[in-house]
Structure formats: C-alpha cells, structure tokens
Design an enzyme around this catalytic site. Structure first.
Site, short mmCIF file in Angstrom:
data_model
loop_
_atom_site.label_atom_id
_atom_site.label_comp_id
_atom_site.label_asym_id
_atom_site.label_seq_id
_atom_site.Cartn_x
_atom_site.Cartn_y
_atom_site.Cartn_z
N ILE A 170 0.84 -1.20 0.00
CA ILE A 170 0.00 0.00 0.00
C ILE A 170 0.87 1.25 0.00
O ILE A 170 0.62 2.20 -0.74
CB ILE A 170 -0.96 0.00 1.20
CG1 ILE A 170 -1.94 -1.16 1.09
CG2 ILE A 170 -1.71 1.32 1.29
CD1 ILE A 170 -2.80 -1.37 2.33
N ASP A 189 11.52 2.66 6.66
CA ASP A 189 11.13 1.27 6.87
C ASP A 189 12.40 0.48 7.14
O ASP A 189 13.30 0.49 6.31
CB ASP A 189 10.40 0.71 5.65
CG ASP A 189 9.68 -0.61 5.94
OD1 ASP A 189 10.24 -1.41 6.70
OD2 ASP A 189 8.58 -0.82 5.42
N THR A 246 -4.20 6.03 6.95
CA THR A 246 -5.16 5.07 6.41
C THR A 246 -4.79 3.65 6.84
O THR A 246 -5.24 2.69 6.23
CB THR A 246 -5.20 5.14 4.87
OG1 THR A 246 -3.87 4.99 4.36
CG2 THR A 246 -5.79 6.45 4.39
N SER A 247 -3.98 3.53 7.89
CA SER A 247 -3.48 2.22 8.30
C SER A 247 -4.21 1.70 9.54
O SER A 247 -5.17 0.95 9.42
CB SER A 247 -1.98 2.29 8.54
OG SER A 247 -1.45 1.00 8.76
N ASP A 272 -8.54 8.05 8.36
CA ASP A 272 -9.56 7.08 8.00
C ASP A 272 -9.70 6.04 9.11
O ASP A 272 -10.58 5.19 9.07
CB ASP A 272 -9.20 6.39 6.68
CG ASP A 272 -10.29 5.45 6.20
OD1 ASP A 272 -11.46 5.88 6.14
OD2 ASP A 272 -9.98 4.28 5.90
N GLU A 277 -11.89 3.59 17.56
CA GLU A 277 -12.97 3.38 16.59
C GLU A 277 -13.83 2.16 16.84
O GLU A 277 -14.93 2.04 16.30
CB GLU A 277 -12.38 3.28 15.18
CG GLU A 277 -11.62 1.99 14.90
CD GLU A 277 -11.10 1.91 13.47
OE1 GLU A 277 -11.48 0.97 12.77
OE2 GLU A 277 -10.31 2.78 13.08
N HIS A 309 -13.03 4.39 8.26
CA HIS A 309 -12.28 3.19 7.88
C HIS A 309 -12.81 2.62 6.57
O HIS A 309 -13.14 1.42 6.47
CB HIS A 309 -12.36 2.14 8.99
CG HIS A 309 -11.17 1.22 9.04
ND1 HIS A 309 -10.66 0.73 10.21
CD2 HIS A 309 -10.39 0.71 8.05
CE1 HIS A 309 -9.62 -0.06 9.95
NE2 HIS A 309 -9.44 -0.08 8.64
#
Length: 359
Positions: A170, A189, A246-247, A272, A277, A309
């Site tokens: 992603i 990373d 968004t992860s 997101d 949540e 999400h």
C-alpha cells in the site's frame, strides 16, 4: 462445515455469497475439483465478536472476523470450547488477535494479506487532495450559496516532499501516485523493499519527519509502532505539515495531535482510522450522543477530516477479500492449515524487532 461470520454488513454477505457461487460454478464444471467452500454452511451475524457474543459461534467449525472484532485470549479460549478450529480474518492486520492464545488453543488464524492495495492508496491520495485544497469546505459552502474563496487556499503538490512510514504494497502504491504528482518521496522502513527503488529515498524516521510536507502512515500496528506519531514525533515535523493515516488508528496519539492542531503546528490531519474506533465505526450513530470526547474535539477543527475506515471499500477489494477468505477455507479443509496462516510461524509474528514493515 459451518462458518460463522461476525460484524457482517449487507455488502459482506453479498460478496461472500457471490464468491461462493463462483466457486460452486467452477465445481460444477469439474466435480473432482469442487472446493469445500461451495458447500459450506455460512451464518452471518451483524454483531461484533466479543466475549458476550461468542455463543453465536456455537455449532460452527470456523469463524470469520473483521478489524474491530475482539480476538483476545478470553474470546479465543471461549471459541476453542465451542469447537472452533479456524479463525479467518477479512483483513490484513492482525493486531486485534492474540496469536499466542490461538496457537495454544490449536486454532489456525489466517488473514487476507493483500487485497487491492491500490484501493487504499487512491483513498490516501484523495484525503491528501481534499485536506490540502479544502474541497470538503468548498462543497459545503457552495451548497449554501457561498462561493467566496477566502479560507480555501491550498498548496501546489508539485515539488513538495511526501514522507511514508512503511513501504509495503500500500505504501509503495501510494508513493507511486504521489511521485506522479511531481513530489519528492522519502520513506522510513527498517526492511527496505526493491519495489520502492526508483520511486524515492529511504531515510531515518527523524529525517523523514523533519523534511516532509506530508506524512502518510502505512505500517501495521504492533507494540513497537503503537503511537509512533506522538508528541515527540510531531515536534520533529515541519510546521504546517499534513498528517494522513489510512493504516491503523493506534499508530497516532490523538490527544497529541489535538494539542499540535491547537498550537497550529500541524497544518491538517486526515484520518480514516482512529484509535478508539471499535465501538463507533461501521455503524450509524447519527441519532445518538457520541460519548467519545477526544474524537468529538478532534472533529471540531476545520482542518481535520475523519472518515469511517473506508479506504479499502471498493468492489475489487471486497471481491478479493471474499475470494481469499474462501480460498483459505478450502486449503484448511484439505491440509489443516493454509499459506496465509499466521500461526504457522509464531516466533516471526511475535518478534518486536519488526517495528514498521509496511502492509
């Protein structure tokens, strides 16, 4: 075989049934190769899986769970008592699963490791564009007959630096899109991937935070990445930087973000996902009083976007999730495990030395 599907919505049922029908059609053409999923008995439950709802798994051989279902040790132990032999996740992340408890109970856990990474990548870019150019505010203004441009100023993305934390499928897909905008791409990373070559440059986390106009999160939630965006990390970011997630919600310290927004250090935030949540997302609470004061405070800022999400939510992704889930079932029935099993190498998934590894 009987499968109990938890946290199921109408679209889950639609796509899983479509995938099963396709499997049955293939089996009709070649009876010898008929997959087990073509004949499986599937029961759909709207309720989330938790200690109080485990009883709904009674009589099933396997259960299918989603991102906000609880798969803690007590839940897994209760599933084992009900005779559950496999837990099939309709997601890539497994931070909500106690894998040690699952292995101890002899329950296989399998995920869907990759489903349309471009779906999440495109949504992340949509959030960047919306937050930067304030199209969400412009939309609301225009509906009220207000066409003034004051307060809608954005920045040209061309030439800006976008930093990625995590370069799995992603992250790489998102980086490719932003590269197409003419952005400079940086990434952090500990496990560099050849797929990132030619797209951008790897740097240390502090350098990525300090040099980027936009930070986009694409790493799994683990003990070592929990709240990787905290007070200290935010202080290292450029004044006016945008933060996109968004992860997984737990990657961000929401209260630290609120303080940075109040101090006008962060230029904007698009989430997101949200660390609290679980009791909110995927359901309609518009007629209720929401008691999460942190989320409600966050949403008072004009430069904050919160979505429920939905980055994964495309036809292609849902079809692949359903197909892969049924493939996992078929392989499990034949071999007792599957290639997407998370419990076949427990030592690997337990290692805290895997701090970022993108998904």
């Amino acid at each position: 075989m009987k499968l109990a599907v938890f946290s199921s919505k109408p679209y889950d049922k639609r796509y899983i049934e479509a995938a099963r029908s396709a499997a049955a059609a293939r089996g009709a053409a070649s009876p010898a190769a008929r997959p087990a999923s073509a004949d499986i008995d599937i029961v759909f439950h709207e309720f989330a899986l938790e200690e109080d709802t485990v009883i709904l798994a009674k009589g099933a051989d396997a259960i299918c769970a989603f991102v906000n279902d609880s798969l803690s040790a007590p839940v897994i132990e209760a599933l084992a008592r009900e005779g559950i032999k496999a837990i099939l996740l309709r997601c890539a992340g497994f931070n909500h699963v106690d894998l040690v408890a699952a292995e101890k109970a002899g329950i296989m856990v399998a995920n869907v490791p990759s489903y349309s990474p471009e779906a999440v990548a495109e949504f992340a870019v949509a959030l960047i564009q919306t937050l930067n150019r304030k199209t969400h505010r412009a939309y609301n203004r225009a509906r009220e007959g207000n066409f003034a441009l004051d307060g809608l100023m954005g920045q040209t993305l061309f030439g800006k630096t976008v930093g990625f934390i995590g370069t799995g499928k992603i992250g790489v897909a998102t980086a490719k899109i932003m590269k197409g905008f003419g952005c400079r791409i940086l990434a952090y990373d500990p496990f560099p991937t050849p797929a990132f070559e030619g797209i951008g440059e790897y740097k240390g986390l502090d350098e990525v935070l300090a040099e980027s106009n936009i930070i986009s999160l694409h790493c799994p939630l683990m003990d070592s990445t929990r709240r990787i965006i905290n007070e200290e990390a935010i202080a290292k970011m450029k004044p006016g930087a945008l933060l996109i997630n968004t992860s997984r919600g737990g990657l961000v310290d929401t209260k630290a973000v609120i303080r940075a927004l109040k101090a006008q250090h962060l230029g904007g935030v698009a989430l997101d996902v949200y660390e609290g949540e679980g009791s909110l997302f995927y359901d309609d609470h518009s007629g209720e009083i929401i008691h999460d004061d942190v989320l409600m405070r966050l949403m008072t800022f004009h430069n904050v976007i919160v979505t429920g999400h939905q980055a994964f939510f495309t036809e292609e992704a849902l079809m692949e999730i359903a197909d892969c889930t049924l493939r996992n079932i078929d392989e499990f029935v034949v071999t007792g495990t599957c290639k997407n099993s998370l419990t076949k190498d427990l030592k690997l998934v337990k290692r805290d030395s895997l701090p970022v590894r993108g998904v």
